[in-house]
Write a protein that holds these residues in place. Structure first.
Motif, PDB file in Angstrom:
ATOM      1  N   THR A  59      45.442  70.950  50.826  1.00 20.69           N
ATOM      2  CA  THR A  59      43.994  70.728  50.830  1.00 20.69           C
ATOM      3  C   THR A  59      43.604  69.947  52.075  1.00 20.69           C
ATOM      4  O   THR A  59      44.391  69.165  52.612  1.00 20.69           O
ATOM      5  CB  THR A  59      43.518  69.958  49.584  1.00 20.69           C
ATOM      6  N   SER A  60      42.362  70.170  52.503  1.00 21.95           N
ATOM      7  CA  SER A  60      41.781  69.439  53.615  1.00 21.95           C
ATOM      8  C   SER A  60      40.748  68.468  53.065  1.00 21.95           C
ATOM      9  O   SER A  60      39.940  68.833  52.214  1.00 21.95           O
ATOM     10  CB  SER A  60      41.095  70.412  54.587  1.00 21.95           C
ATOM     11  N   ALA A  61      40.755  67.241  53.570  1.00 23.11           N
ATOM     12  CA  ALA A  61      39.768  66.259  53.130  1.00 23.11           C
ATOM     13  C   ALA A  61      38.377  66.589  53.663  1.00 23.11           C
ATOM     14  O   ALA A  61      37.382  66.109  53.114  1.00 23.11           O
ATOM     15  CB  ALA A  61      40.176  64.859  53.574  1.00 23.11           C
ATOM     16  N   ALA A  66      38.609  70.784  59.760  1.00 26.29           N
ATOM     17  CA  ALA A  66      39.769  71.677  59.790  1.00 26.29           C
ATOM     18  C   ALA A  66      39.983  72.257  58.404  1.00 26.29           C
ATOM     19  O   ALA A  66      39.823  71.559  57.403  1.00 26.29           O
ATOM     20  CB  ALA A  66      41.020  70.948  60.248  1.00 26.29           C
ATOM     21  N   SER A  67      40.349  73.514  58.371  1.00 29.63           N
ATOM     22  CA  SER A  67      40.697  74.154  57.099  1.00 29.63           C
ATOM     23  C   SER A  67      42.210  74.309  57.053  1.00 29.63           C
ATOM     24  O   SER A  67      42.883  74.261  58.086  1.00 29.63           O
ATOM     25  CB  SER A  67      40.011  75.520  56.975  1.00 29.63           C
ATOM     26  N   VAL A  68      42.719  74.496  55.846  1.00 29.40           N
ATOM     27  CA  VAL A  68      44.159  74.689  55.698  1.00 29.40           C
ATOM     28  C   VAL A  68      44.396  75.819  54.703  1.00 29.40           C
ATOM     29  O   VAL A  68      43.793  75.869  53.642  1.00 29.40           O
ATOM     30  CB  VAL A  68      44.877  73.381  55.274  1.00 29.40           C
ATOM     31  N   ALA A  69      45.266  76.737  55.094  1.00 30.09           N
ATOM     32  CA  ALA A  69      45.664  77.846  54.219  1.00 30.09           C
ATOM     33  C   ALA A  69      46.804  77.377  53.331  1.00 30.09           C
ATOM     34  O   ALA A  69      47.455  76.354  53.600  1.00 30.09           O
ATOM     35  CB  ALA A  69      46.098  79.047  55.059  1.00 30.09           C
ATOM     36  N   GLN A  70      47.077  78.121  52.275  1.00 30.76           N
ATOM     37  CA  GLN A  70      48.122  77.715  51.334  1.00 30.76           C
ATOM     38  C   GLN A  70      49.529  77.843  51.897  1.00 30.76           C
ATOM     39  O   GLN A  70      50.476  77.361  51.288  1.00 30.76           O
ATOM     40  CB  GLN A  70      47.973  78.468  50.014  1.00 30.76           C
ATOM     41  N   THR A  75      43.589  75.177  60.747  1.00 34.18           N
ATOM     42  CA  THR A  75      42.709  75.716  61.793  1.00 34.18           C
ATOM     43  C   THR A  75      41.667  74.671  62.156  1.00 34.18           C
ATOM     44  O   THR A  75      40.941  74.184  61.281  1.00 34.18           O
ATOM     45  CB  THR A  75      41.998  76.998  61.299  1.00 34.18           C
ATOM     46  N   GLY A  76      41.606  74.338  63.445  1.00 31.11           N
ATOM     47  CA  GLY A  76      40.601  73.395  63.918  1.00 31.11           C
ATOM     48  C   GLY A  76      39.226  74.049  63.938  1.00 31.11           C
ATOM     49  O   GLY A  76      39.074  75.150  64.456  1.00 31.11           O
ATOM     50  N   ILE A  77      38.231  73.379  63.363  1.00 28.59           N
ATOM     51  CA  ILE A  77      36.881  73.943  63.276  1.00 28.59           C
ATOM     52  C   ILE A  77      35.908  73.197  64.185  1.00 28.59           C
ATOM     53  O   ILE A  77      35.132  73.823  64.912  1.00 28.59           O
ATOM     54  CB  ILE A  77      36.394  73.955  61.817  1.00 28.59           C
ATOM     55  N   LYS A  78      35.930  71.864  64.147  1.00 22.56           N
ATOM     56  CA  LYS A  78      35.097  71.068  65.044  1.00 22.56           C
ATOM     57  C   LYS A  78      35.817  69.764  65.343  1.00 22.56           C
ATOM     58  O   LYS A  78      36.715  69.355  64.593  1.00 22.56           O
ATOM     59  CB  LYS A  78      33.704  70.814  64.452  1.00 22.56           C
TER      60      LYS A  78
END
Length: 100
Positions: A59-61, A66-70, A75-78
């Protein structure tokens, strides 16, 4: 006549309970940096090595940073800093990710 065990308990007694619970998890990185739009991979290690269930939940806080796959791909978003958590069986490990 002696009381009998419920069928499930009888079967467990005969077959044995072969489930080995996970007692911990660790990540290969505790800190890392990633560019916006790029990815990095966090690899989780579950202990003991023979744990029956080895499925780690990531999980991502803050999914806006950033998102996180299982599978542990972040992946950096901002630009910003976010904590990614890997969890199994109530045990957790974290990595602080800086998105640049």
């Amino acid at each position: 006549m002696a009381p009998t065990l419920p069928l499930r308990r009888q079967l467990e007694r005969v077959a044995g309970n072969n489930e080995v619970p996970a007692s911990g998890v660790s990540l290969d990185k505790t800190t890392a940096s990633v560019e916006v739009g790029e990815t990095i991979k966090l690899n989780a290690t579950v202990v003991p090595a023979n744990a029956t269930n080895r499925t780690v939940a990531f999980t991502s806080a803050d999914d806006t940073v950033a998102s996180v796959a299982q599978d542990g791909t972040v992946t950096g978003i901002k630009a910003g800093t976010v904590v990614i958590t890997a969890a199994i069986n109530g045990k957790t490990a974290t990595a602080t990710i800086t998105v640049e």
